[in-house]
Scaffold this motif. Structure first.
Motif, PDB file in Angstrom:
ATOM      1  N   UNK A  29      31.834  38.261  44.480  1.00 28.00           N
ATOM      2  CA  UNK A  29      32.733  38.962  45.385  1.00 28.00           C
ATOM      3  C   UNK A  29      33.728  39.828  44.608  1.00 28.00           C
ATOM      4  N   UNK A  30      34.211  39.311  43.495  1.00 25.37           N
ATOM      5  CA  UNK A  30      35.177  40.053  42.679  1.00 25.37           C
ATOM      6  C   UNK A  30      35.179  39.466  41.277  1.00 25.37           C
ATOM      7  N   UNK A  31      35.469  40.313  40.289  1.00 27.68           N
ATOM      8  CA  UNK A  31      35.628  39.782  38.940  1.00 27.68           C
ATOM      9  C   UNK A  31      36.621  40.634  38.169  1.00 27.68           C
ATOM     10  N   UNK A  32      37.161  40.064  37.109  1.00 27.75           N
ATOM     11  CA  UNK A  32      38.145  40.747  36.288  1.00 27.75           C
ATOM     12  C   UNK A  32      38.018  40.246  34.857  1.00 27.75           C
ATOM     13  N   UNK A  33      38.206  41.142  33.903  1.00 27.12           N
ATOM     14  CA  UNK A  33      38.107  40.799  32.485  1.00 27.12           C
ATOM     15  C   UNK A  33      39.301  41.368  31.730  1.00 27.12           C
ATOM     16  N   UNK A  34      39.852  40.580  30.823  1.00 24.71           N
ATOM     17  CA  UNK A  34      40.907  41.051  29.929  1.00 24.71           C
ATOM     18  C   UNK A  34      40.578  40.640  28.500  1.00 24.71           C
ATOM     19  N   UNK A  35      40.817  41.551  27.583  1.00 27.18           N
ATOM     20  CA  UNK A  35      40.564  41.262  26.178  1.00 27.18           C
ATOM     21  C   UNK A  35      41.515  40.184  25.665  1.00 27.18           C
ATOM     22  N   UNK A  36      41.022  39.426  24.684  1.00 27.51           N
ATOM     23  CA  UNK A  36      41.869  38.460  23.984  1.00 27.51           C
ATOM     24  C   UNK A  36      41.967  38.887  22.521  1.00 27.51           C
ATOM     25  N   UNK A  37      42.954  38.367  21.851  1.00 23.05           N
ATOM     26  CA  UNK A  37      43.223  38.806  20.487  1.00 23.05           C
ATOM     27  C   UNK A  37      42.585  37.873  19.460  1.00 23.05           C
ATOM     28  N   UNK A  38      42.019  38.450  18.400  1.00 19.10           N
ATOM     29  CA  UNK A  38      41.499  37.692  17.265  1.00 19.10           C
ATOM     30  C   UNK A  38      42.194  38.185  16.004  1.00 19.10           C
ATOM     31  N   UNK A  64      44.586  36.298  39.228  1.00 18.23           N
ATOM     32  CA  UNK A  64      45.398  37.045  40.190  1.00 18.23           C
ATOM     33  C   UNK A  64      44.662  38.290  40.672  1.00 18.23           C
ATOM     34  N   UNK A  65      43.972  38.962  39.758  1.00 18.82           N
ATOM     35  CA  UNK A  65      43.303  40.210  40.130  1.00 18.82           C
ATOM     36  C   UNK A  65      42.098  39.983  41.035  1.00 18.82           C
ATOM     37  N   UNK A  66      41.326  38.906  40.820  1.00 18.75           N
ATOM     38  CA  UNK A  66      40.175  38.685  41.694  1.00 18.75           C
ATOM     39  C   UNK A  66      40.621  38.287  43.095  1.00 18.75           C
ATOM     40  N   UNK A  67      41.711  37.553  43.189  1.00 14.05           N
ATOM     41  CA  UNK A  67      42.223  37.199  44.512  1.00 14.05           C
ATOM     42  C   UNK A  67      42.741  38.437  45.240  1.00 14.05           C
ATOM     43  N   UNK A  68      43.462  39.257  44.497  1.00 15.48           N
ATOM     44  CA  UNK A  68      44.030  40.455  45.116  1.00 15.48           C
ATOM     45  C   UNK A  68      42.948  41.422  45.565  1.00 15.48           C
ATOM     46  N   UNK A  70      39.795  40.879  46.237  1.00 19.11           N
ATOM     47  CA  UNK A  70      38.865  40.337  47.239  1.00 19.11           C
ATOM     48  C   UNK A  70      39.516  40.093  48.589  1.00 19.11           C
ATOM     49  N   UNK A  71      40.828  39.845  48.583  1.00 20.53           N
ATOM     50  CA  UNK A  71      41.502  39.481  49.819  1.00 20.53           C
ATOM     51  C   UNK A  71      41.277  38.043  50.224  1.00 20.53           C
ATOM     52  N   UNK A  72      40.643  37.254  49.350  1.00 17.30           N
ATOM     53  CA  UNK A  72      40.390  35.838  49.644  1.00 17.30           C
ATOM     54  C   UNK A  72      41.687  35.044  49.437  1.00 17.30           C
ATOM     55  N   UNK A  73      42.033  34.221  50.404  1.00 18.59           N
ATOM     56  CA  UNK A  73      43.245  33.419  50.323  1.00 18.59           C
ATOM     57  C   UNK A  73      43.059  32.269  49.338  1.00 18.59           C
ATOM     58  N   UNK A  74      44.114  31.861  48.634  1.00 19.15           N
ATOM     59  CA  UNK A  74      43.998  30.773  47.656  1.00 19.15           C
ATOM     60  C   UNK A  74      43.396  29.494  48.236  1.00 19.15           C
ATOM     61  N   UNK A  75      43.713  29.187  49.489  1.00 18.84           N
ATOM     62  CA  UNK A  75      43.184  27.953  50.082  1.00 18.84           C
ATOM     63  C   UNK A  75      41.685  28.013  50.343  1.00 18.84           C
TER      64      UNK A  75
END
Length: 597
Positions: A29-38, A64-68, A70-75
């Protein structure tokens, strides 16, 4: 907005953290990716360090980004599943980061508290461990890799003040993340068995942790602390869960707030990222034939011949069996790594995607390649493919293999994980010409793909020689998008390659499946508080996990072997040369060692 039950998968890879939101059918439904540091060390190429604080911050942003979006509520999020690299995370007894960087900082506070899986600082410690001849070595292919956690913990003991070492907790990264999510110190079978020298109770008389082994190598203080730094002993002072079993009482209040989810949301026991790739692919169906017919629905027993290849920075090769299969140089057999009562073996190549990038980016024609891709508004791989086509036309052939028949590449620039288990192996190339142009880069790119495929054949042959019957490869990871490599794998290994519906999402989908499984188990059985309860529920529900895998895996596609007779002869000859290159390198190494005495 998508209604109904949803599940979040969290995937922490080598260079990024990702969250994906799925519905019960497996639709992303939704996905989000953020880089991590090495962090690297300019004076020591073996060093790779990361930070749990940095990774956690990236995970929170992703959720936070996938919820926002998608519009899917946390519950509506009923379960969270987690996977991560098999990297060593170190904290104090309060869960605060402990610095793992060598020197005066080691053991103090500091955000660099992860020794990444790819870190090779513990070569001497691994050598000491392998000279013990301990029985635990039988369950890692006969040789413990310096990439595993016990050599790294031993390195830390040698470089950290004793008082600070005695205050540490050591986690395989997947288990740290479930601790961070829930506050529970329950550990996963996957991490402990695969990376921490834990042999499940009852296997060949094992009591779990091997006190004699740990004391012999110098970790006697861990034994004296009743293994608490590693997670404790199941049934006494620790709880060990199989894949996806609910951890603690779900999301803690603090974690829920930081993620934007509901406190108490069920969290599944984690797995190493490669095993999430196995979960997210091997139960998949696929289209085949001109009519696009869908393959039959698989059963758990069908997993025995399905090798999962999880291919990103490195590649892991995972296969399951009902009985333990001992393969020299291939990790395992690991009992209960995913399914209770089943065993898994794990082969691997330490550098594949990273190797392809290295060969391309260090070539003198790289700048020209980038410029061409920019001008043509395409990517560098399309330009390389076009260049190879031009070279084939000039040579009067339709075969890329023919183009590189006199160019031979041995690919272990970062040591050999499987099936040689030799970190001192290095790369070599034969057939160099006085050429630094784009055509030469295209040829070296092609021969790199060949080398990856040839080494995969070596791993599969060793697995099959010792009792497995691999009859197909189920791909996941970024390399599954490389059509030329996928066809080479099918042709060189002479087995079909199954591509997932979404190559880049298969691993995080596997994690989300564990979230759904955890929610289902928690709804029926509640929180798992004792080892006996966990083991009873695990055995009762293993077919349920398989069915979730079947239900949530979107259909993929099949790549069949299709090399011409001429190309097959060339590839077989290249494989013989590949095997000879190993013997030659080792013989040369011995000659130089003898000369240096």
């Amino acid at each position: 907005m998508s209604n109904g039950a949803h599940y979040i998968g969290i995937d922490v890879g080598t260079g990024s953290a990702r969250a994906a939101l799925l519905d019960a059918s497996g639709k992303l439904v939704a996905d989000s990716t953020h880089e991590t540091r090495t962090w690297r060390d300019s004076r020591d190429a073996r060093i790779f360090e990361q930070s749990t604080s940095d990774i956690w911050a990236a995970i929170c942003r992703c959720c936070h980004e996938v919820l926002k979006s998608s519009g899917v509520a946390p519950e509506e999020v009923k379960g969270v599943g987690v996977d991560a690299t098999c990297s060593l995370a170190v904290t104090d007894e309060n869960g605060s980061p402990v610095c793992v960087t060598g020197g005066k900082e080691c053991g103090g506070g500091g955000e660099r508290n992860i020794i990444l899986w790819a870190d090779h600082r513990a070569e001497d410690e691994a050598g000491l461990i392998n000279r013990t001849g301990s029985k635990v070595l039988e369950y890692v292919g006969g040789t413990m890799s310096l990439e595993m956690e016990i050599p790294k913990i031993l390195w830390l003991k040698k470089h950290m003040p004793a008082e600070q070492f005695s205050n540490c907790m050591f986690f395989d990264l997947p288990d740290f993340l479930t601790y961070k999510l829930t506050g529970s110190l329950a550990r996963s079978n996957c991490s402990l068995v695969c990376k921490c020298s834990f042999v499940p109770v009852g296997v060949a008389g094992s009591e779990g942790w091997n006190a004699q082994f740990l004391s012999q190598i110098g970790l006697d203080d861990v034994v004296k602390r009743e293994y608490q730094p590693l997670g404790g002993t199941p049934g006494k002072n620790g709880l060990i869960l199989t894949a996806g079993q609910p951890v603690g009482t779900g999301l803690s209040a603090q974690a829920a707030q930081e993620l934007g989810l509901k406190e108490g949301t069920t969290v599944g026991s984690a797995v190493i990222d490669a095993y999430a790739g196995w979960i997210g692919t091997v139960a998949g169906r696929y289209t085949e034939g001109s009519q696009g017919a869908l393959s039959p629905q698989p059963k758990l027993g069908d997993s025995r011949g399905r090798l999962a290849a999880i291919a990103g920075t490195s590649t892991c090769h995972i296969v399951q069996s009902e009985q333990g299969v001992f393969v020299p140089g291939v990790w395992g057999p690991y009992k209960n790594a995913v399914f209770p009562g089943w065993w898994m073996n794990e082969g691997g190549q330490s550098s594949t995607g990273q190797l392809i990038d290295f060969i391309i980016t260090t070539h003198p024609a790289y700048d020209e390649l980038k410029k061409l891709a920019h001008n043509k508004k395409t990517n560098i791989f399309d330009v390389l493919a076009e260049t190879l086509e031009d070279l084939k036309k000039e040579a009067g052939t339709t075969s890329s293999t023919y183009l590189t028949k006199d160019l031979h590449f041995y690919p272990d620039l970062h040591g050999n994980r499987s099936p040689l288990a030799d970190p001192r192996m290095r790369g070599s190339i034969v057939g160099l010409a006085l050429d630094s142009g784009l055509g030469d880069l295209a040829l070296k790119f092609n021969v790199t793909l060949e080398a990856i495929a040839l080494q995969t054949r070596h791993i599969i042959e060793e697995m099959n020689t010792h009792g497995h019957k691999v009859d197909s490869i189920y791909m996941s990871g970024s390399q599954a998008k490389n059509a030329a490599l996928m066809q080479l794998l099918a042709d060189v290994c002479n087995v079909p390659v199954i591509l997932p519906n979404s190559p880049s999402a298969a691993v995080v989908v596997g994690a989300a499946m564990l979230g759904r499984f955890a929610a289902d188990v928690a709804a029926r059985s509640g929180d798992l508080k004792t080892q006996d309860e966990a083991e009873k529920v695990s055995e009762q529900t293993k077919e349920d996990l398989w069915q979730i895998m079947v239900d949530m895996t979107q259909p993929g596609t099949k790549v069949s072997p299709s090399s011409s007779p001429a190309d097959k002869k060339l590839l077989d000859a290249k494989y013989l040369i590949f095997r000879q290159a190993i013997d030659i390198q080792r013989s040369w190494r011995k000659l130089m060692e003898d000369a240096a005495k």
